[in-house]
Design an enzyme around this catalytic site. Structure first.
Site, PDB file in Angstrom:
ATOM      1  N   LYS A  80      63.141 -74.740  23.218  1.00  0.00           N
ATOM      2  CA  LYS A  80      61.920 -74.621  22.421  1.00  0.00           C
ATOM      3  C   LYS A  80      61.015 -75.841  22.599  1.00  0.00           C
ATOM      4  O   LYS A  80      59.792 -75.698  22.646  1.00  0.00           O
ATOM      5  CB  LYS A  80      62.275 -74.425  20.937  1.00  0.00           C
ATOM      6  CG  LYS A  80      62.747 -73.015  20.614  1.00  0.00           C
ATOM      7  CD  LYS A  80      61.778 -71.975  21.136  1.00  0.00           C
ATOM      8  CE  LYS A  80      61.743 -70.698  20.361  1.00  0.00           C
ATOM      9  NZ  LYS A  80      60.877 -69.686  21.031  1.00  0.00           N
TER      10      LYS A  80
ATOM     11  N   TYR B 247      68.957 -73.832  22.067  1.00  0.00           N
ATOM     12  CA  TYR B 247      67.693 -73.275  21.561  1.00  0.00           C
ATOM     13  C   TYR B 247      66.656 -74.387  21.358  1.00  0.00           C
ATOM     14  O   TYR B 247      65.488 -74.248  21.738  1.00  0.00           O
ATOM     15  CB  TYR B 247      68.013 -72.554  20.249  1.00  0.00           C
ATOM     16  CG  TYR B 247      66.866 -71.908  19.542  1.00  0.00           C
ATOM     17  CD1 TYR B 247      66.307 -70.723  20.012  1.00  0.00           C
ATOM     18  CD2 TYR B 247      66.359 -72.459  18.366  1.00  0.00           C
ATOM     19  CE1 TYR B 247      65.259 -70.116  19.335  1.00  0.00           C
ATOM     20  CE2 TYR B 247      65.326 -71.861  17.680  1.00  0.00           C
ATOM     21  CZ  TYR B 247      64.777 -70.687  18.166  1.00  0.00           C
ATOM     22  OH  TYR B 247      63.748 -70.089  17.493  1.00  0.00           O
TER      23      TYR B 247
END
Ligand SMILES: NC(=O)c1ccc[n+]([C@@H]2O[C@H](COP(=O)([O-])OP(=O)(O)OC[C@H]3O[C@@H](n4cnc5c(N)ncnc54)[C@H](O)[C@@H]3O)[C@@H](O)[C@H]2O)c1
Length: 304
Positions: free
Chosen positions: A169, A165
């Site tokens: 991101k 993640y």
């Protein structure tokens, strides 16, 4: 000075719930026509249903706004292009894209399957790429566009169990940096938002007292500013619980260590000075690093 979106068309991905739903409602309440996109799956990205997006469209219409639902997965470029085409067909333009869709597949890196890493990158990074690529020609032709990437404190600063993640991101910030430069001549402004909010994504990751304070509504003003006509560009805003901060990717002044055989030892001895933050800058583009390095090397040559 009030911020309004009358005559503007917005696409908000992942808008069937959580932050995306609130973004869509707020844009519509201030006059935008909104494509409410959501795959309608579970937090880990499994499953699909158009009903989440449709129910937000109903909310917008009930409040007197205009909206359409899209069940496209942002992982599917053809579907993203079809979504953009539908918006143009219905409303003639696309002014705002909020890349908000996202999933989690948390595990420590040691235990994480490559497939879970890849899927998270596919949704967050490639999802933003697909939707941005789909609206880019429209925004370029109309010489106006506002794109908001949704990054995360995990991408900016790290978080245990979220290597996939976090990588995805921060990749959106990298995408923002170059698209802001490339979009400037068409008045396309590209920014990033790092929210902190109590949603299904965070409900079991944060302590209950924190969740109470982190009303997702508190993130929306930062998105509205980044999507507005007067938006900045290449700005990373962090928002949660009523506070807003900015994150910067900086370059320190550094030190010249030369290219001699002893350069590694020189660097090891001066690491504290190289990483010292006094006089650091936020470069206007990537060439600033090379310019700083060449200038220092030239200055030494002149002195020699
Ligand atoms: N809540 C937080 O504190 C927080 C912190 C940092 C970043 N974020 C980011 O904010 C965004 C919104 O998250 P949220 O907290 O509202 O969580 P959420 O799970 O409520 O919202 C994410 C939405 O994206 C949708 N989605 C997932 N995969 C999709 C796909 N392939 N195509 C289209 N839609 C898809 C989901 O169905 C869901 O409605 C995400 O990008 C998330 O990573 C949230």
């Amino acid at each position: 000075m009030s911020i309004d979106f009358k005559g503007r068309v917005a696409i908000v991905t992942g808008a069937g719930g959580g932050l995306g739903r609130l973004h869509a409602l707020a844009l519509a309440a201030r006059g935008a026509k909104v494509v409410v996109n959501d795959l309608g799956g579970a937090r880990d990205g499994s499953g699909a249903s158009l009903s989440a997006a449709e129910s937000v469209v109903r909310e917008i219409v009930a409040a007197g706004g205009e909206a359409m639902a899209s069940g496209a997965s942002v992982t599917d470029f053809d579907a993203a292009q079809a979504m953009a085409a539908q918006a143009v067909q219905a409303w003639g333009r696309i002014d705002i894209l909020v890349n908000n869709a996202g999933i989690l597949r948390d595990k420590s890196f040691a235990k994480m399957d490559v497939a879970d890493f890849r899927l998270v990158v596919e949704v967050h990074l490639m999802g933003a790429v697909h939707c941005t690529k789909a609206v880019w020609p429209v925004m370029t032709a109309q010489k106006y566009g506002r794109i908001v990437m949704t990054t995360s404190s995990t991408g900016l600063y790290g978080n245990f169990g979220q290597s996939n993640y976090g990588a995805a991101k921060l990749a959106q910030v990298g995408l923002m940096q170059t698209l802001a430069l490339e979009g400037a001549k068409h008045d396309i402004r590209v920014n990033a938002l790092a929210p902190t909010a109590a949603t299904r994504m965070t409900e079991d990751l944060l302590p209950p007292a924190m969740l109470d304070a982190l009303k997702p509504e508190a993130v929306v003003p930062a998105m509205l500013v980044l999507a507005s006509e007067a938006a900045p560009t290449r700005t990373i805003l962090c928002a949660g619980a009523g506070s807003v901060e900015a994150a910067h990717i900086t370059l320190t002044q550094g030190r010249w260590i030369g290219v001699g055989a002893d350069a590694p030892e020189m660097l090891a001895a001066q690491l504290a000075e190289v990483t010292a933050r006094d006089g650091e800058s936020v470069p206007r583009d990537g060439s600033a690093q090379g310019r700083q390095e060449i200038e220092r090397a030239m200055a030494r040559l002149v002195r020699a």
